[in-house]
Design a protein around this motif. Sequence first.
Motif, PDB file in Angstrom:
ATOM      1  N   ASP A 266       0.861  -1.177   0.000  1.00 18.85           N
ATOM      2  CA  ASP A 266       0.000   0.000   0.000  1.00 18.85           C
ATOM      3  C   ASP A 266       0.901   1.233   0.000  1.00 18.85           C
ATOM      4  N   ASP A 267       0.849   2.012  -1.096  1.00 20.62           N
ATOM      5  CA  ASP A 267       1.754   3.157  -1.205  1.00 20.62           C
ATOM      6  C   ASP A 267       1.209   4.416  -0.543  1.00 20.62           C
ATOM      7  N   GLY A 268       0.008   4.345   0.038  1.00 21.16           N
ATOM      8  CA  GLY A 268      -0.572   5.516   0.689  1.00 21.16           C
ATOM      9  C   GLY A 268      -1.143   6.523  -0.288  1.00 21.16           C
ATOM     10  N   LEU A 269      -1.071   6.209  -1.580  1.00 20.86           N
ATOM     11  CA  LEU A 269      -1.585   7.114  -2.612  1.00 20.86           C
ATOM     12  C   LEU A 269      -2.742   6.498  -3.372  1.00 20.86           C
ATOM     13  N   GLY A 270      -3.248   5.371  -2.847  1.00 20.84           N
ATOM     14  CA  GLY A 270      -4.428   4.771  -3.454  1.00 20.84           C
ATOM     15  C   GLY A 270      -4.195   3.492  -4.216  1.00 20.84           C
ATOM     16  N   VAL A 271      -2.957   2.963  -4.198  1.00 16.71           N
ATOM     17  CA  VAL A 271      -2.662   1.724  -4.914  1.00 16.71           C
ATOM     18  C   VAL A 271      -2.165   0.666  -3.939  1.00 16.71           C
ATOM     19  N   MET A 272      -2.730  -0.541  -4.044  1.00 21.49           N
ATOM     20  CA  MET A 272      -2.284  -1.700  -3.267  1.00 21.49           C
ATOM     21  C   MET A 272      -2.027  -2.831  -4.247  1.00 21.49           C
ATOM     22  N   GLU A 273      -0.777  -3.142  -4.489  1.00 26.47           N
ATOM     23  CA  GLU A 273      -0.452  -4.140  -5.511  1.00 26.47           C
ATOM     24  C   GLU A 273       0.506  -5.193  -4.959  1.00 26.47           C
ATOM     25  N   PRO A 274       0.507  -6.391  -5.572  1.00 24.02           N
ATOM     26  CA  PRO A 274       1.348  -7.486  -5.068  1.00 24.02           C
ATOM     27  C   PRO A 274       2.834  -7.203  -5.264  1.00 24.02           C
ATOM     28  N   ALA A 275       3.594  -7.514  -4.230  1.00 26.59           N
ATOM     29  CA  ALA A 275       5.051  -7.342  -4.259  1.00 26.59           C
ATOM     30  C   ALA A 275       5.656  -8.301  -3.246  1.00 26.59           C
ATOM     31  N   TYR A 276       6.931  -8.548  -3.383  1.00 23.59           N
ATOM     32  CA  TYR A 276       7.641  -9.371  -2.406  1.00 23.59           C
ATOM     33  C   TYR A 276       8.365  -8.461  -1.412  1.00 23.59           C
ATOM     34  N   GLY A 287      34.279  -2.175  15.375  1.00 25.07           N
ATOM     35  CA  GLY A 287      35.302  -2.158  16.405  1.00 25.07           C
ATOM     36  C   GLY A 287      34.812  -2.592  17.767  1.00 25.07           C
ATOM     37  N   ASP A 288      33.544  -2.960  17.879  1.00 26.09           N
ATOM     38  CA  ASP A 288      33.015  -3.457  19.152  1.00 26.09           C
ATOM     39  C   ASP A 288      33.406  -4.925  19.326  1.00 26.09           C
ATOM     40  N   LYS A 289      33.106  -5.447  20.506  1.00 28.11           N
ATOM     41  CA  LYS A 289      33.425  -6.850  20.772  1.00 28.11           C
ATOM     42  C   LYS A 289      32.629  -7.770  19.864  1.00 28.11           C
ATOM     43  N   GLU A 290      31.374  -7.405  19.625  1.00 29.86           N
ATOM     44  CA  GLU A 290      30.499  -8.204  18.768  1.00 29.86           C
ATOM     45  C   GLU A 290      30.115  -7.396  17.535  1.00 29.86           C
ATOM     46  N   PRO A 291      29.962  -8.045  16.383  1.00 29.53           N
ATOM     47  CA  PRO A 291      29.499  -7.342  15.182  1.00 29.53           C
ATOM     48  C   PRO A 291      28.123  -6.704  15.410  1.00 29.53           C
ATOM     49  N   THR A 292      27.885  -5.580  14.762  1.00 28.27           N
ATOM     50  CA  THR A 292      26.621  -4.859  14.887  1.00 28.27           C
ATOM     51  C   THR A 292      25.665  -5.295  13.782  1.00 28.27           C
ATOM     52  N   MET A 293      24.443  -5.688  14.188  1.00 25.45           N
ATOM     53  CA  MET A 293      23.452  -6.116  13.200  1.00 25.45           C
ATOM     54  C   MET A 293      22.626  -4.915  12.745  1.00 25.45           C
ATOM     55  N   ILE A 294      22.569  -4.696  11.443  1.00 28.69           N
ATOM     56  CA  ILE A 294      21.760  -3.630  10.856  1.00 28.69           C
ATOM     57  C   ILE A 294      20.804  -4.263   9.856  1.00 28.69           C
ATOM     58  N   PRO A 295      19.504  -4.242  10.144  1.00 33.73           N
ATOM     59  CA  PRO A 295      18.540  -4.859   9.202  1.00 33.73           C
ATOM     60  C   PRO A 295      18.314  -3.983   7.983  1.00 33.73           C
ATOM     61  N   PHE A 296      17.854  -4.595   6.944  1.00 29.12           N
ATOM     62  CA  PHE A 296      17.521  -3.882   5.711  1.00 29.12           C
ATOM     63  C   PHE A 296      16.352  -4.612   5.059  1.00 29.12           C
ATOM     64  N   ASP A 297      15.364  -3.856   4.627  1.00 30.57           N
ATOM     65  CA  ASP A 297      14.254  -4.489   3.923  1.00 30.57           C
ATOM     66  C   ASP A 297      13.883  -3.683   2.689  1.00 30.57           C
ATOM     67  N   PHE A 298      13.295  -4.343   1.716  1.00 28.92           N
ATOM     68  CA  PHE A 298      12.901  -3.685   0.485  1.00 28.92           C
ATOM     69  C   PHE A 298      11.790  -4.492  -0.185  1.00 28.92           C
ATOM     70  N   TYR A 299      11.183  -3.890  -1.213  1.00 32.56           N
ATOM     71  CA  TYR A 299      10.088  -4.528  -1.930  1.00 32.56           C
ATOM     72  C   TYR A 299      10.479  -4.755  -3.393  1.00 32.56           C
ATOM     73  N   GLN A 307       2.378   0.065 -10.566  1.00 34.17           N
ATOM     74  CA  GLN A 307       1.522   1.244 -10.478  1.00 34.17           C
ATOM     75  C   GLN A 307       1.711   1.978  -9.150  1.00 34.17           C
ATOM     76  N   ALA A 308       2.184   1.258  -8.137  1.00 37.08           N
ATOM     77  CA  ALA A 308       2.408   1.859  -6.822  1.00 37.08           C
ATOM     78  C   ALA A 308       3.720   2.640  -6.816  1.00 37.08           C
ATOM     79  N   PHE A 309       3.830   3.558  -5.868  1.00 37.73           N
ATOM     80  CA  PHE A 309       5.062   4.318  -5.670  1.00 37.73           C
ATOM     81  C   PHE A 309       5.829   3.675  -4.521  1.00 37.73           C
ATOM     82  N   TYR A 310       7.032   3.163  -4.810  1.00 36.56           N
ATOM     83  CA  TYR A 310       7.829   2.422  -3.828  1.00 36.56           C
ATOM     84  C   TYR A 310       8.955   3.293  -3.270  1.00 36.56           C
ATOM     85  N   PRO A 311       9.450   2.919  -2.084  1.00 32.28           N
ATOM     86  CA  PRO A 311      10.562   3.695  -1.493  1.00 32.28           C
ATOM     87  C   PRO A 311      11.771   3.808  -2.415  1.00 32.28           C
TER      88      PRO A 311
END
Length: 335
Positions: A266-276, A287-299, A307-311
């Motif tokens: 849902d792009d918030g502009l009126g379109v809801m379309e299938p995506a992964y 440089g810390d004792k443990e590696p730092t986890m940084i998540p990342f997500d996308f469509y 037709q939708a507007f994606y990030p």
Amino acid sequence: MINMKHNRKLSMLAAAVCMVATGFASAAKVEGMEKLERMGEYKTPLVTYHAAKPSREHLALVSKTAAQLSDLNDIRLNQEHAFSLGANRIGYTSDDDPSASFEVDRLTGNFLFNGGLKKYRRDESTRDLPSEGDAVEISQRWLQEIGLAPYADELKIAHVGGLNMSASDGKTGSVIYEKLKTVRFSRVLDGLPVAGDARIIMQLGESGKLAGMIYQWPEIGEVQKLGSRELLPAEKLQSQARDKIESVAKKALSAQLKDVELVLYDDGLGVMEPAYHVVVERYFDYGDKEPTMIPFDFYVPTTIEPQAFYPYMEVAELAPEDGRDEGETKNDRDE
């Protein structure tokens, strides 16, 4: 001369072996890539939904809701000084408490109400806050009362939490005061979760009073069935996802593909379309004792012509070179 040619061939062969080995090492760094194989396999036909343009009756109901919630929270919103928040969104605030506000999107009918935080600034917990279990039931009753309850099969409880305030105890620690309970609902259409803009968030105060609300739940208008000619083949979907994952994980110590889920975006502009929706966890060495986890997500849109507007359609002025911070990070927490 023969030996030199022979040595040169051996050097070229060694370099080729090294390149292949390096390529395998890079590909192996991201675990769980086999999850991409599920992309392009659909159990049911796919459709794109278009939000219906809000009727005058719906916008009148939204306006009535704003007045009802304002009275409930003892605030007065100054509608004479409405301000624009883009091409389709208008809002207004309270003269007595600028944190109290109301905004409405005339394109989708989505709206936001905030009863203000002025009354919650004191160093004390809000009296008679509902429990987490009661908060869900109370929120559903409020939706019924204001006439905005969605169909039951579309409504899913996504998160129950709260808004707290921390204050120093004057010694060495701090005291936590509970201010509001938060209930977040997500949307489901034809069995697919709706990601992106869709949500209803209810903020409950004293004795379960509705102190704030975000309603991003447009009514469905046109439903467009998608044929095979309009959909990307599985290999193309997987290739696009693989390229993006390798790009954002190229400087990580390690990475793991956590999830690949078919959703309606849902792009918030009126379109809801299938995506992964693809979620990756990356680990970096800072440089810390443990590696730092940084998540990342996308469509990844399933259609050849989305037709939708994606990030990803927003172009950043400066793209990071190491892939650490580009793109959006999903956060469904309301606390």
